[in-house]
Design an enzyme around this catalytic site. Structure first.
Site, PDB file in Angstrom:
ATOM      1  N   SER A   1       0.853  -1.205   0.000  1.00  0.00           N
ATOM      2  CA  SER A   1       0.000   0.000   0.000  1.00  0.00           C
ATOM      3  C   SER A   1       0.884   1.250   0.000  1.00  0.00           C
ATOM      4  O   SER A   1       2.103   1.158   0.147  1.00  0.00           O
ATOM      5  CB  SER A   1      -0.865  -0.053   1.269  1.00  0.00           C
ATOM      6  OG  SER A   1      -1.515   1.159   1.526  1.00  0.00           O
TER       7      SER A   1
ATOM      8  N   ASP B   1       4.788 -10.808   8.418  1.00  0.00           N
ATOM      9  CA  ASP B   1       4.462  -9.939   9.548  1.00  0.00           C
ATOM     10  C   ASP B   1       5.790  -9.483  10.135  1.00  0.00           C
ATOM     11  O   ASP B   1       6.534 -10.297  10.705  1.00  0.00           O
ATOM     12  CB  ASP B   1       3.641 -10.727  10.585  1.00  0.00           C
ATOM     13  CG  ASP B   1       3.313  -9.870  11.805  1.00  0.00           C
ATOM     14  OD1 ASP B   1       3.870  -8.760  11.942  1.00  0.00           O
ATOM     15  OD2 ASP B   1       2.499 -10.326  12.629  1.00  0.00           O
TER      16      ASP B   1
ATOM     17  N   TYR C   1       4.254   6.408  18.067  1.00  0.00           N
ATOM     18  CA  TYR C   1       4.719   6.663  16.696  1.00  0.00           C
ATOM     19  C   TYR C   1       5.930   7.595  16.739  1.00  0.00           C
ATOM     20  O   TYR C   1       6.957   7.359  16.101  1.00  0.00           O
ATOM     21  CB  TYR C   1       3.577   7.282  15.868  1.00  0.00           C
ATOM     22  CG  TYR C   1       3.869   7.354  14.381  1.00  0.00           C
ATOM     23  CD1 TYR C   1       3.604   6.275  13.553  1.00  0.00           C
ATOM     24  CD2 TYR C   1       4.428   8.497  13.814  1.00  0.00           C
ATOM     25  CE1 TYR C   1       3.874   6.338  12.187  1.00  0.00           C
ATOM     26  CE2 TYR C   1       4.710   8.566  12.460  1.00  0.00           C
ATOM     27  CZ  TYR C   1       4.424   7.484  11.644  1.00  0.00           C
ATOM     28  OH  TYR C   1       4.707   7.537  10.303  1.00  0.00           O
TER      29      TYR C   1
ATOM     30  N   LYS D   1       9.667   6.572  15.554  1.00  0.00           N
ATOM     31  CA  LYS D   1      10.319   7.252  14.419  1.00  0.00           C
ATOM     32  C   LYS D   1      11.560   8.028  14.873  1.00  0.00           C
ATOM     33  O   LYS D   1      12.525   8.133  14.121  1.00  0.00           O
ATOM     34  CB  LYS D   1       9.321   8.166  13.696  1.00  0.00           C
ATOM     35  CG  LYS D   1       8.212   7.404  12.970  1.00  0.00           C
ATOM     36  CD  LYS D   1       8.739   6.481  11.866  1.00  0.00           C
ATOM     37  CE  LYS D   1       7.627   5.813  11.091  1.00  0.00           C
ATOM     38  NZ  LYS D   1       8.109   4.865  10.066  1.00  0.00           N
TER      39      LYS D   1
ATOM     40  N   ILE E   1       1.783  12.592   4.095  1.00  0.00           N
ATOM     41  CA  ILE E   1       1.625  12.322   2.664  1.00  0.00           C
ATOM     42  C   ILE E   1       0.326  11.536   2.485  1.00  0.00           C
ATOM     43  O   ILE E   1      -0.019  10.701   3.331  1.00  0.00           O
ATOM     44  CB  ILE E   1       2.817  11.493   2.120  1.00  0.00           C
ATOM     45  CG1 ILE E   1       4.164  12.075   2.554  1.00  0.00           C
ATOM     46  CG2 ILE E   1       2.731  11.335   0.597  1.00  0.00           C
ATOM     47  CD1 ILE E   1       4.653  13.306   1.856  1.00  0.00           C
TER      48      ILE E   1
ATOM     49  N   THR F   1      -1.638   8.921   2.022  1.00  0.00           N
ATOM     50  CA  THR F   1      -1.743   7.451   1.944  1.00  0.00           C
ATOM     51  C   THR F   1      -2.734   6.996   3.022  1.00  0.00           C
ATOM     52  O   THR F   1      -3.089   7.793   3.908  1.00  0.00           O
ATOM     53  CB  THR F   1      -0.396   6.746   2.212  1.00  0.00           C
ATOM     54  OG1 THR F   1      -0.128   6.823   3.613  1.00  0.00           O
ATOM     55  CG2 THR F   1       0.750   7.335   1.426  1.00  0.00           C
TER      56      THR F   1
HETATM   57  N1  LIG Z   1       2.004   8.642   4.726  1.00  0.00           N
HETATM   58  C1  LIG Z   1       2.609   9.429   5.571  1.00  0.00           C
HETATM   59  O1  LIG Z   1       2.160  10.535   5.850  1.00  0.00           O
HETATM   60  C2  LIG Z   1       3.910   9.010   6.187  1.00  0.00           C
HETATM   61  C3  LIG Z   1       4.738  10.026   6.665  1.00  0.00           C
HETATM   62  C4  LIG Z   1       5.959   9.664   7.226  1.00  0.00           C
HETATM   63  C5  LIG Z   1       6.336   8.346   7.290  1.00  0.00           C
HETATM   64  N2  LIG Z   1       5.497   7.380   6.833  1.00  0.00           N
HETATM   65  C6  LIG Z   1       5.967   5.993   6.959  1.00  0.00           C
HETATM   66  O2  LIG Z   1       6.033   5.403   5.689  1.00  0.00           O
HETATM   67  C7  LIG Z   1       5.854   3.991   5.792  1.00  0.00           C
HETATM   68  C8  LIG Z   1       4.801   3.542   4.796  1.00  0.00           C
HETATM   69  O3  LIG Z   1       3.566   4.145   5.161  1.00  0.00           O
HETATM   70  P1  LIG Z   1       2.409   4.475   4.130  1.00  0.00           P
HETATM   71  O4  LIG Z   1       2.133   5.915   4.256  1.00  0.00           O
HETATM   72  O5  LIG Z   1       2.748   3.913   2.809  1.00  0.00           O
HETATM   73  O6  LIG Z   1       1.201   3.703   4.838  1.00  0.00           O
HETATM   74  P2  LIG Z   1       0.248   2.515   4.323  1.00  0.00           P
HETATM   75  O7  LIG Z   1      -0.676   2.260   5.447  1.00  0.00           O
HETATM   76  O8  LIG Z   1      -0.323   2.860   3.005  1.00  0.00           O
HETATM   77  O9  LIG Z   1       1.253   1.294   4.129  1.00  0.00           O
HETATM   78  C9  LIG Z   1       1.808   0.595   5.220  1.00  0.00           C
HETATM   79  C10 LIG Z   1       1.916  -0.863   4.838  1.00  0.00           C
HETATM   80  O10 LIG Z   1       2.508  -1.561   5.947  1.00  0.00           O
HETATM   81  C11 LIG Z   1       1.836  -2.812   6.068  1.00  0.00           C
HETATM   82  N3  LIG Z   1       1.977  -3.355   7.432  1.00  0.00           N
HETATM   83  C12 LIG Z   1       1.402  -2.925   8.571  1.00  0.00           C
HETATM   84  N4  LIG Z   1       1.740  -3.733   9.592  1.00  0.00           N
HETATM   85  C13 LIG Z   1       2.549  -4.690   9.084  1.00  0.00           C
HETATM   86  C14 LIG Z   1       3.217  -5.807   9.629  1.00  0.00           C
HETATM   87  N5  LIG Z   1       3.105  -6.127  10.935  1.00  0.00           N
HETATM   88  N6  LIG Z   1       3.976  -6.570   8.826  1.00  0.00           N
HETATM   89  C15 LIG Z   1       4.074  -6.291   7.487  1.00  0.00           C
HETATM   90  N7  LIG Z   1       3.459  -5.247   6.915  1.00  0.00           N
HETATM   91  C16 LIG Z   1       2.708  -4.456   7.701  1.00  0.00           C
HETATM   92  C17 LIG Z   1       0.376  -2.477   5.756  1.00  0.00           C
HETATM   93  O11 LIG Z   1      -0.370  -3.651   5.437  1.00  0.00           O
HETATM   94  C18 LIG Z   1       0.560  -1.521   4.589  1.00  0.00           C
HETATM   95  O12 LIG Z   1       0.571  -2.215   3.362  1.00  0.00           O
HETATM   96  C19 LIG Z   1       5.511   3.733   7.249  1.00  0.00           C
HETATM   97  O13 LIG Z   1       6.683   3.345   7.931  1.00  0.00           O
HETATM   98  C20 LIG Z   1       5.048   5.085   7.749  1.00  0.00           C
HETATM   99  O14 LIG Z   1       5.222   5.239   9.125  1.00  0.00           O
HETATM  100  C21 LIG Z   1       4.294   7.686   6.270  1.00  0.00           C
END
Ligand SMILES: NC(=O)c1ccc[n+]([C@@H]2O[C@H](COP(=O)([O-])OP(=O)(O)OC[C@H]3O[C@@H](n4cnc5c(N)ncnc54)[C@H](O)[C@@H]3O)[C@@H](O)[C@H]2O)c1
Length: 365
Positions: free
Chosen positions: A42, A91, A208, A212, A241, A243
């Site tokens: 995702s 996982d 969180y 981080k 972002i 998502t």
């Molecule tokens: N979107 C934002 O605003 C943002 C900002 C800063 C950092 N991030 C970081 O970016 C990374 C990706 O986030 P995203 O925005 O794409 O979110 P997202 O929710 O779209 O994707 C996260 C993915 O991680 C998977 N996941 C969750 N728990 C899991 C587990 N135990 N084992 C395996 N997979 C698992 C989910 O199924 C999902 O596919 C994350 O580390 C998030 O913290 C996101």
């Protein structure tokens, strides 16, 4: 790329100079690389898969969401014609599940190794840390630390496995700021997902924020010594972002301010992954802004279209911090460099024999 001579300690830890975003990179440099992404079903992960598969990489996605992961892989195979895109259930909080993912990636890799590991899986959401129950409850309830488990412990497992498998990438050599990305060299690259929450507090999401911040600490610690294994480590620190991880509550709190775009995170991650000359750097990604850099290095906003400004969504986060390191870091880095020098030709020969043996199928675990 800026001159390394300006960054003497950065040079000792083989860190490249601050990323010059005006220098173009070519996503075609990804061709032939094998990339493992946790949480790739995702959001950012799915964006990485699409872009990297379209440019000829083998991509192995490990995610807990089988339905989304399977559908993504099928779509990307169809869209790109690249059949080397695979989904493996994983996982990240489960050590054996991550070991299985890495072993499967090695098995599926056309060259038998992994070039880049992306520690991307993450969750956010309800955090009970500051809500230990109503005042009339006698016993403190056990807290749910799932966010720490996924966003920190999962990343530590991924990092540990990356340091096991990346140096075993057959034909890869120690990462090098002078490498030539155009020749698609076998790489040893770990890309960590931090966040703006690595750099700033994040109210009502303490786990969180803690996780981080810890990922930032992990990055800053391991990038100083990862040259010993020849592994380059980089970090992405996205702002909010668009998502699925961004909850409705967060979207309401951000109303009036802009969410950033996945495509800009994919751009920053693709630069890091494709350009083997970038070692130990971090980029912040946010909404696109029109800015101008002052002489003291600080950025100010300018009107859209202003000839003195530029539009960017990506920023260098840790330009020169290693140059101010204290005595402990300096002497440890000195010792590690001496150790590496002492290994010399004998160490090199041992690694080459190991790599050739690996190519012939020995020591593959
Ligand atoms: N979107 C934002 O605003 C943002 C900002 C800063 C950092 N991030 C970081 O970016 C990374 C990706 O986030 P995203 O925005 O794409 O979110 P997202 O929710 O779209 O994707 C996260 C993915 O991680 C998977 N996941 C969750 N728990 C899991 C587990 N135990 N084992 C395996 N997979 C698992 C989910 O199924 C999902 O596919 C994350 O580390 C998030 O913290 C996101």
């Amino acid at each position: 790329m800026a001159s390394p001579a300006k960054y003497p300690l950065g040079d000792k830890i083989r860190q490249s100079p601050p990323v010059d975003l005006s220098i173009p990179y070519d996503p075609a440099w990804l061709k032939g690389k094998t990339i493992l992404i946790t949480g790739g079903a995702s959001g950012f992960g799915a964006g990485f898969v699409r872009k990297w598969a379209a440019n000829g990489a083998t991509v192995v996605v490990g995610d807990i969401n089988v339905q989304k992961g399977d559908a993504l892989v099928r779509d990307v195979q169809k869209e790109t014609g690249n059949s080397s895109v695979h989904f493996v259930h994983c996982d990240v909080t489960d050590w054996q599940s991550q070991v299985n993912l890495f072993k499967e990636a090695v098995r599926l890799s056309p060259h038998g190794g992994i070039d880049t590991v992306v520690a991307n899986a993450g969750i956010a959401g309800d955090d009970p840390l500051q809500r230990p129950g109503k005042l009339d409850i006698a016993e403190p309830p056990e807290p749910n630390f799932k966010i720490i488990d996924v966003n920190l412990n999962g990343v530590l497992y991924t990092t540990h496995l990356a340091f096991f498998y990346l140096p075993r990438n057959p034909g890869s050599v120690d990462c090098n700021v002078n490498s030539d990305p155009t020749t698609n060299p076998r790489d040893r690259h770990l890309l960590l997902l931090g966040s703006i929450a690595s750099l700033a507090p994040i109210p009502i999401q303490p786990q969180y924020g803690a996780a981080k911040h810890a990922v930032l600490g992990l990055f800053r610690s391991i990038r100083s010594s990862s040259f010993v294994q020849g592994v380059r480590v980089n970090l992405l620190c996205p702002y909010f972002i668009d998502t699925p991880i961004v909850t409705t509550g967060a979207r309401i709190a951000l109303a009036g301010g802009a969410l950033g775009k996945v495509e800009d995170v994919v751009d920053a991650a693709t630069r890091f992954t494709a350009d083997s000359r970038i070692l130990g750097r971090s980029l912040v990604i946010g909404p696109k802004l029109n800015v101008k850099q002052q002489e003291n290095g600080e950025w100010t906003l300018v009107a859209k279209g202003s000839p003195e400004g530029q539009e960017t969504a990506i920023w260098e986060a840790y330009a020169e911090d290693w140059e101010d390191s204290e005595a402990f870091c300096r002497s440890l880095v000195g010792a590690l460099n001496t150790y590496q020098k002492a290994r010399g030709w004998a160490g090199w020969a041992k690694d080459i024999i190991g790599a050739l043996g690996y190519g012939l199928g020995f020591n593959r675990g």
